[in-house]
Motif scaffolding. Structure first.
Motif, PDB file in Angstrom:
ATOM      1  N   GLY A  11       7.129   6.563  -1.862  1.00  0.00           N
ATOM      2  CA  GLY A  11       7.579   6.502  -0.470  1.00  0.00           C
ATOM      3  C   GLY A  11       6.548   5.886   0.448  1.00  0.00           C
ATOM      4  N   LEU A  12       5.283   6.256   0.253  1.00  0.00           N
ATOM      5  CA  LEU A  12       4.222   5.685   1.083  1.00  0.00           C
ATOM      6  C   LEU A  12       4.061   4.189   0.834  1.00  0.00           C
ATOM      7  CD1 LEU A  12       1.525   8.504   0.814  1.00  0.00           C
ATOM      8  CD2 LEU A  12       2.819   7.834   2.855  1.00  0.00           C
ATOM      9  N   ILE A  17       4.903  -1.017   2.994  1.00  0.00           N
ATOM     10  CA  ILE A  17       5.205  -2.449   2.850  1.00  0.00           C
ATOM     11  C   ILE A  17       6.284  -2.880   3.835  1.00  0.00           C
ATOM     12  CG2 ILE A  17       6.225  -4.169   1.286  1.00  0.00           C
ATOM     13  CD1 ILE A  17       4.723  -2.701  -1.008  1.00  0.00           C
ATOM     14  N   LEU A  18       7.363  -2.103   3.914  1.00  0.00           N
ATOM     15  CA  LEU A  18       8.451  -2.462   4.840  1.00  0.00           C
ATOM     16  C   LEU A  18       7.993  -2.412   6.292  1.00  0.00           C
ATOM     17  CD1 LEU A  18      11.519  -0.683   3.181  1.00  0.00           C
ATOM     18  CD2 LEU A  18      11.046  -3.137   3.286  1.00  0.00           C
ATOM     19  N   GLY A  22       7.846  -5.442   8.934  1.00  0.00           N
ATOM     20  CA  GLY A  22       8.422  -5.345  10.280  1.00  0.00           C
ATOM     21  C   GLY A  22       7.456  -5.809  11.348  1.00  0.00           C
ATOM     22  N   PHE A  23       6.179  -5.409  11.257  1.00  0.00           N
ATOM     23  CA  PHE A  23       5.175  -5.838  12.240  1.00  0.00           C
ATOM     24  C   PHE A  23       4.924  -7.343  12.158  1.00  0.00           C
ATOM     25  CE2 PHE A  23       3.725  -1.331  12.449  1.00  0.00           C
ATOM     26  CZ  PHE A  23       3.766  -1.192  13.829  1.00  0.00           C
ATOM     27  N   LEU A  45       8.296   5.638   5.245  1.00  0.00           N
ATOM     28  CA  LEU A  45       6.874   5.965   5.349  1.00  0.00           C
ATOM     29  C   LEU A  45       6.685   7.423   5.776  1.00  0.00           C
ATOM     30  CD1 LEU A  45       3.940   4.904   5.260  1.00  0.00           C
ATOM     31  CD2 LEU A  45       4.199   4.321   7.683  1.00  0.00           C
ATOM     32  N   LEU A  46       7.452   7.863   6.769  1.00  0.00           N
ATOM     33  CA  LEU A  46       7.364   9.261   7.214  1.00  0.00           C
ATOM     34  C   LEU A  46       7.832  10.228   6.121  1.00  0.00           C
ATOM     35  CD1 LEU A  46       8.596   8.935  10.913  1.00  0.00           C
ATOM     36  CD2 LEU A  46       6.244   9.261  10.076  1.00  0.00           C
ATOM     37  N   GLY A  47       8.870   9.838   5.392  1.00  0.00           N
ATOM     38  CA  GLY A  47       9.318  10.669   4.266  1.00  0.00           C
ATOM     39  C   GLY A  47       8.244  10.774   3.192  1.00  0.00           C
ATOM     40  N   GLY A  48       7.568   9.669   2.914  1.00  0.00           N
ATOM     41  CA  GLY A  48       6.466   9.683   1.947  1.00  0.00           C
ATOM     42  C   GLY A  48       5.335  10.582   2.397  1.00  0.00           C
ATOM     43  N   LEU A  49       5.029  10.550   3.700  1.00  0.00           N
ATOM     44  CA  LEU A  49       3.983  11.435   4.240  1.00  0.00           C
ATOM     45  C   LEU A  49       4.388  12.902   4.117  1.00  0.00           C
ATOM     46  CD1 LEU A  49       2.915   9.440   7.429  1.00  0.00           C
ATOM     47  CD2 LEU A  49       1.507   9.897   5.408  1.00  0.00           C
ATOM     48  N   ALA A  50       5.655  13.202   4.400  1.00  0.00           N
ATOM     49  CA  ALA A  50       6.134  14.586   4.276  1.00  0.00           C
ATOM     50  C   ALA A  50       6.067  15.057   2.824  1.00  0.00           C
ATOM     51  CB  ALA A  50       7.563  14.693   4.807  1.00  0.00           C
TER      52      ALA A  50
END
Length: 186
Positions: A11-12, A17-18, A22-23, A45-50
């Motif tokens: 997830g991270l 990468i995505l 985007g940036f 990314l937030l799901g991976g952090l969780a």
């Protein structure tokens, strides 16, 4: 193979990468890619952090099982032994420690701070029977308490299993879950 992969790391990586795409797309004035990168990248990314915050790493083997032990496991291991081995050797999410619920039900975890910690497992051939050995660090639960719970542990992990408890130095306890010679199909 998939049991050894960390969902948090996936997830991270994918989310990172995505989000970077985007940036970069935003900087290059590409609105379609920009939106896709932000709308998918940031939540992943937030799901991976969780997941990383709730991740429990797999327990290692203290001795890598030989081909002979693996063949014995396939022949004589009980479904409970297989389930324990598979559960503790993969990433887990949302648990405090491996086997925490089992230890609590057995009366070996009065509080989270006093809970014995599973640090390794190993597999052995004991007189022709398959044995899964759970290696605990148990500074707050004495060997005598483990011995008093032996019958309860046997019933909890049975049928088809006998239990032997062996104390080591430095507050270490080995719990031997030994198959009683029946095949996994019985």
């Amino acid at each position: 193979m998939l049991r050894k992969l960390s969902l948090a790391r996936i997830g991270l990586t994918v989310g990172g990468i995505l989000t970077i795409i985007g940036f970069v797309a935003y900087a290059m004035d590409n609105p379609t890619l920009n939106l896709a990168g932000f709308f998918y990248g940031v939540p992943i990314l937030l799901g991976g952090l969780a997941l990383k915050a709730a991740e429990l790493k797999p327990i290692p083997y203290s001795q890598v099982p030989s081909a002979e032990i693996i063949a014995l496991r396939e022949e004589k291991a009980t479904p409970t032994q297989d389930q324990i081995r598979k559960d503790v050797t993969r990433y887990r999410y949302g648990q405090e420690a491996h086997l925490d619920d089992s230890l609590e039900r057995l009366g070996l975890s009065p509080t989270d701070e006093d809970r014995p910690i599973l640090v390794a497992i190993r597999e052995e051939n004991l007189e022709g029977n398959y044995a899964l050995i759970l290696e605990f660090e148990s500074p707050f639960i004495s060997l005598e308490t483990w011995q008093e719970k032996k019958e309860k542990i046997t019933k909890f992990f049975g049928p088809g299993i006998s239990v032997t408890i062996d104390g080591k130095e430095d507050n270490k306890v080995d719990v031997f879950l030994i198959s009683l010679g029946k095949t996994a199909e019985s």
